[in-house]
Structure formats: structure tokens, C-alpha cells
Motif scaffolding. Structure first.
Motif, PDB file in Angstrom:
ATOM      1  N   GLN A 261      30.269 -33.944  26.052  1.00  0.00           N
ATOM      2  CA  GLN A 261      31.625 -34.390  25.741  1.00  0.00           C
ATOM      3  C   GLN A 261      32.628 -33.884  26.767  1.00  0.00           C
ATOM      4  OE1 GLN A 261      32.586 -33.605  21.718  1.00  0.00           O
ATOM      5  NE2 GLN A 261      34.477 -34.773  21.768  1.00  0.00           N
ATOM      6  N   THR A 262      32.571 -32.617  27.101  1.00  0.00           N
ATOM      7  CA  THR A 262      33.456 -32.081  28.127  1.00  0.00           C
ATOM      8  C   THR A 262      33.040 -32.590  29.497  1.00  0.00           C
ATOM      9  OG1 THR A 262      33.702 -30.106  26.768  1.00  0.00           O
ATOM     10  CG2 THR A 262      34.441 -29.944  29.037  1.00  0.00           C
ATOM     11  N   SER A 263      31.742 -32.766  29.697  1.00  0.00           N
ATOM     12  CA  SER A 263      31.242 -33.236  30.987  1.00  0.00           C
ATOM     13  C   SER A 263      31.805 -34.594  31.361  1.00  0.00           C
ATOM     14  CB  SER A 263      29.711 -33.318  30.973  1.00  0.00           C
ATOM     15  OG  SER A 263      29.151 -32.059  30.887  1.00  0.00           O
ATOM     16  N   ILE A 264      31.842 -35.511  30.435  1.00  0.00           N
ATOM     17  CA  ILE A 264      32.289 -36.862  30.776  1.00  0.00           C
ATOM     18  C   ILE A 264      33.770 -36.873  31.145  1.00  0.00           C
ATOM     19  CG2 ILE A 264      32.833 -37.685  28.450  1.00  0.00           C
ATOM     20  CD1 ILE A 264      31.397 -40.326  29.386  1.00  0.00           C
ATOM     21  N   VAL A 265      34.565 -36.056  30.471  1.00  0.00           N
ATOM     22  CA  VAL A 265      35.985 -35.973  30.810  1.00  0.00           C
ATOM     23  C   VAL A 265      36.165 -35.358  32.192  1.00  0.00           C
ATOM     24  CG1 VAL A 265      38.195 -34.938  30.154  1.00  0.00           C
ATOM     25  CG2 VAL A 265      36.714 -35.892  28.396  1.00  0.00           C
ATOM     26  N   LEU A 266      35.412 -34.281  32.477  1.00  0.00           N
ATOM     27  CA  LEU A 266      35.540 -33.618  33.773  1.00  0.00           C
ATOM     28  C   LEU A 266      34.935 -34.437  34.910  1.00  0.00           C
ATOM     29  CD1 LEU A 266      34.899 -29.892  32.816  1.00  0.00           C
ATOM     30  CD2 LEU A 266      37.070 -31.008  33.340  1.00  0.00           C
ATOM     31  N   ILE A 267      33.898 -35.222  34.636  1.00  0.00           N
ATOM     32  CA  ILE A 267      33.342 -36.115  35.657  1.00  0.00           C
ATOM     33  C   ILE A 267      34.400 -37.132  36.080  1.00  0.00           C
ATOM     34  CG2 ILE A 267      31.734 -38.031  36.032  1.00  0.00           C
ATOM     35  CD1 ILE A 267      29.699 -36.464  34.366  1.00  0.00           C
ATOM     36  N   LEU A 268      35.038 -37.744  35.107  1.00  0.00           N
ATOM     37  CA  LEU A 268      36.073 -38.738  35.428  1.00  0.00           C
ATOM     38  C   LEU A 268      37.253 -38.103  36.144  1.00  0.00           C
ATOM     39  CD1 LEU A 268      35.969 -40.844  32.153  1.00  0.00           C
ATOM     40  CD2 LEU A 268      35.091 -41.479  34.396  1.00  0.00           C
ATOM     41  N   ALA A 269      37.648 -36.907  35.713  1.00  0.00           N
ATOM     42  CA  ALA A 269      38.758 -36.211  36.364  1.00  0.00           C
ATOM     43  C   ALA A 269      38.401 -35.852  37.800  1.00  0.00           C
ATOM     44  CB  ALA A 269      39.125 -34.950  35.577  1.00  0.00           C
ATOM     45  N   GLY A 270      37.197 -35.343  38.016  1.00  0.00           N
ATOM     46  CA  GLY A 270      36.766 -34.974  39.362  1.00  0.00           C
ATOM     47  C   GLY A 270      36.641 -36.185  40.273  1.00  0.00           C
TER      48      GLY A 270
ATOM     49  N   GLY B 261      35.654 -34.203  48.094  1.00  0.00           N
ATOM     50  CA  GLY B 261      35.444 -35.621  47.838  1.00  0.00           C
ATOM     51  C   GLY B 261      35.093 -35.930  46.401  1.00  0.00           C
ATOM     52  N   SER B 262      34.985 -37.234  46.135  1.00  0.00           N
ATOM     53  CA  SER B 262      34.796 -37.702  44.765  1.00  0.00           C
ATOM     54  C   SER B 262      33.422 -37.357  44.198  1.00  0.00           C
ATOM     55  CB  SER B 262      35.031 -39.211  44.697  1.00  0.00           C
ATOM     56  OG  SER B 262      34.165 -39.878  45.596  1.00  0.00           O
TER      57      SER B 262
ATOM     58  N   GLY C 196      32.414 -31.380  38.020  1.00  0.00           N
ATOM     59  CA  GLY C 196      32.840 -31.658  36.653  1.00  0.00           C
ATOM     60  C   GLY C 196      31.674 -31.726  35.686  1.00  0.00           C
ATOM     61  N   PHE C 197      30.585 -32.356  36.119  1.00  0.00           N
ATOM     62  CA  PHE C 197      29.404 -32.435  35.265  1.00  0.00           C
ATOM     63  C   PHE C 197      28.823 -31.052  34.996  1.00  0.00           C
ATOM     64  CE2 PHE C 197      24.761 -32.578  34.924  1.00  0.00           C
ATOM     65  CZ  PHE C 197      24.647 -33.265  33.726  1.00  0.00           C
ATOM     66  N   ALA C 198      28.638 -30.274  36.066  1.00  0.00           N
ATOM     67  CA  ALA C 198      28.039 -28.945  35.917  1.00  0.00           C
ATOM     68  C   ALA C 198      28.927 -28.034  35.067  1.00  0.00           C
ATOM     69  CB  ALA C 198      27.792 -28.322  37.281  1.00  0.00           C
TER      70      ALA C 198
END
Length: 163
Positions: free
Chosen positions: A64-73, A39-40, A47-49
Motif C-alpha cells: 500500500q505504501t509502496s504504490i504511493v511512493l512508486i508513483l511519487a518517485g 531519474g524516474s 519508492g518501492f523498496a
């Protein structure tokens, strides 16, 4: 421990091999697969972790990588919760699309933060990297289904209401 080793492998080992100029992003593929299966919210948390671990290990700008992966996840998880369940090609296509969107998101984030980024370098390997993400998503999905088999299954919503 599993996320730590995955983040390490994704940043150190796999970046040395670049078939056809593609840069394999195992962490992004793993975030997408977890999001599709759990799930989302679980995708965003993964993504955050994972992004926080990558930023810490590479000594990059924290978050910086966290925010991209949070949105992707989150996006992959919402797709899985609404329309992606039971579709044959949902996993590789979601990994492909998320890889493309994450690349554009990372470029935009670099620009917003005032950091120098070469769009030509980033976009040159976009299509091969996205194809590789789609290919890597299939075995990763099978492995994650086995590992996450004990978690509670998602309940598919009957309708999505817009407020």
C-alpha cells in the motif's frame, strides 16, 4: 542498511514529533530527492523498496505504501528529467507538490481497498506537512548529492516526443 534505518526513523522516531500538526515524511522526501537526482526509474525503485520496508515494519497492508511512493518517485523523476534541472526552487516545490499528491493518493487507495479513512484527519495536517516536506527537502538534497555523487549523471533529453 541505509534504507532500512531511514524507513525505521521515518516510521518510528519522527512520527512522535509533530510541529504545528505536521507529520514529517522523511521517506517521501528522500524518494523525491533520489528521483530528482537519479531519474524516474531510480525514484520508482527507491519508492518501492522504502514502501515495502515501511509496510513490513508497520505490519500494514503489504504494497500500500509502496504504490504511493512508486508513483511519487516516478513523477518526481520525470519532472527532474524534463523541466526541473537547474531550477532554483525545483527541489522544495517538488517535495511540496508530491507530498500533497501522495496524501490524496493514499486516501484514494484506502477508499479503493475498502478501508476506513478519516479524510478530515488526513487533510487537517496537509498544508503544514507539505511545507515541512519542502523544508526538509533542501538539506536532504544536499546530503543526497554528496552520497550519490559517484553515480552516473543524467543525460537531459533534447525533446520529448509524444507517440
Amino acid at each position: 542498511p541505509a534504507r532500512l534505518s531511514l524507513a525505521y526513523n521515518g516510521t518510528q522516531v519522527l512520527e512522535r514529533g509533530r510541529p504545528l500538526g505536521a507529520e514529517p515524511d522523511v521517506l517521501l522526501v528522500t524518494v523525491v530527492v533520489v528521483a530528482l537526482l537519479a531519474g524516474s526509474v531510480a525514484g520508482a525503485a527507491t519508492g518501492f523498496a522504502g514502501g515495502l520496508l515501511v509496510d513490513t515494519m508497520t505490519l500494514g497492508t503489504l504494497g500500500q505504501t509502496s504504490i504511493v511512493l512508486i508513483l511519487a518517485g516516478y513523477w518526481a523523476g520525470r519532472y527532474g528529467e524534463t523541466t526541473g534541472r537547474g531550477r532554483r526552487f525545483a527541489v522544495p516545490l517538488t517535495a511540496f507538490a508530491t507530498s500533497v499528491l501522495a496524501t490524496f493518493g493514499a486516501i484514494a487507495l484506502h477508499v479503493l481497498l475498502g478501508q476506513g479513512v478519516s479524510a478530515r484527519t488526513a487533510l487537517a495536517a496537509l498544508v503544514p506537512s507539505a511545507i515541512l516536506a519542502g523544508v526538509l527537502a533542501v538539506p536532504t538534497h544536499r546530503l543526497a548529492r554528496f552520497v550519490l555523487a559517484d553515480s552516473a549523471p543524467l543525460v537531459r533529453p533534447r525533446r520529448i516526443e509524444l507517440v
